[in-house]
Scaffold this active site. Structure first.
Site, PDB file in Angstrom:
ATOM      1  N   SER A 141      43.668  48.296  42.168  1.00 48.81           N
ATOM      2  CA  SER A 141      42.338  48.798  42.475  1.00 48.81           C
ATOM      3  C   SER A 141      42.127  48.674  43.972  1.00 48.81           C
ATOM      4  O   SER A 141      42.794  47.873  44.639  1.00 48.81           O
ATOM      5  CB  SER A 141      41.290  47.952  41.739  1.00 48.81           C
ATOM      6  OG  SER A 141      39.992  48.171  42.239  1.00 48.81           O
ATOM      7  N   TYR A 154      38.016  39.610  39.670  1.00 45.61           N
ATOM      8  CA  TYR A 154      38.580  40.958  39.580  1.00 45.61           C
ATOM      9  C   TYR A 154      39.424  41.255  40.820  1.00 45.61           C
ATOM     10  O   TYR A 154      40.570  41.702  40.701  1.00 45.61           O
ATOM     11  CB  TYR A 154      37.448  41.982  39.433  1.00 45.61           C
ATOM     12  CG  TYR A 154      37.933  43.405  39.326  1.00 45.61           C
ATOM     13  CD1 TYR A 154      38.446  43.886  38.123  1.00 45.61           C
ATOM     14  CD2 TYR A 154      37.882  44.266  40.407  1.00 45.61           C
ATOM     15  CE1 TYR A 154      38.901  45.187  38.013  1.00 45.61           C
ATOM     16  CE2 TYR A 154      38.331  45.570  40.306  1.00 45.61           C
ATOM     17  CZ  TYR A 154      38.836  46.031  39.110  1.00 45.61           C
ATOM     18  OH  TYR A 154      39.293  47.324  39.005  1.00 45.61           O
TER      19      TYR A 154
END
Length: 182
Positions: A141, A154
């Protein structure tokens, strides 16, 4: 230097294939002639997608935090299609919250799925990908590089995926197999 890779006639194993990026990747590669193994947690969606795609698609329920379930999905794919040329370790989850106040179970689950899930997927797939001199794509990501508040677990998990892939890329070089990170 990137090589052109003809996907037609190849077998692709995709985690997180029930929806989102995983579903789109599987559908696009299938449209280009690949056989696809759809792997994930939502059997109804996986089955529906596989039926819609047809004979060159199969689905396997598996949680990427469960090595035995991944092994069954890999074995099922090899049995159905004869091998695996490409792996897409895409399964992931996202939650937002302060590291101080977020439930520790949610923080740990994020890291288990996003980082250890990729690691487990890679380990299950790599013998097959190396055998066929194929390609492994680990999905990270932008959060791997841009670390925002309330996204610590995350961001850490996705940065770990990027680091893991960078090391793996070098390890695979002598085998003819390749790895990349999206």
């Amino acid at each position: 230097m990137a090589r052109d890779y003809d996907i037609a006639g190849r077998t692709v194993f995709v985690t997180g294939a029930a929806r989102g990026i995983g579903a789109a990747v599987a559908e696009r590669l299938h449209a280009r002639g690949a056989s696809v193994a759809l792997v994930g947690l939502e059997p109804e969606l996986l089955e529906e997608r596989a039926e819609r795609l047809g004979e060159r698609a199969a689905w396997f329920p598996a949680d990427v935090t469960d090595p035995d379930a991944l092994a069954r999905a890999v074995d099922g794919t090899v049995e159905r299609f004869g091998g695996i040329d490409v792996g897409v370790a895409n399964a992931g989850i996202h939650s937002v919250g302060s590291l101080i106040t977020a439930p520790v179970e949610r923080i740990e689950r994020t890291i288990q799925v996003n980082l250890f899930g990729v690691l487990r997927t890679d380990r299950a797939l790599l013998p097959h990908i190396v055998e066929r001199r194929g390609y492994l794509l680990n999905v990270a990501s932008l959060a791997a590089a841009a670390h925002s508040p309330l996204m610590g677990p995350y961001a850490a998990s996705k940065a770990g995926v990027e680091a893991l892939t960078n090391s793996l890329r070098v390890e695979l070089a002598p085998t003819g197999a390749r790895a990349g990170c999206a």
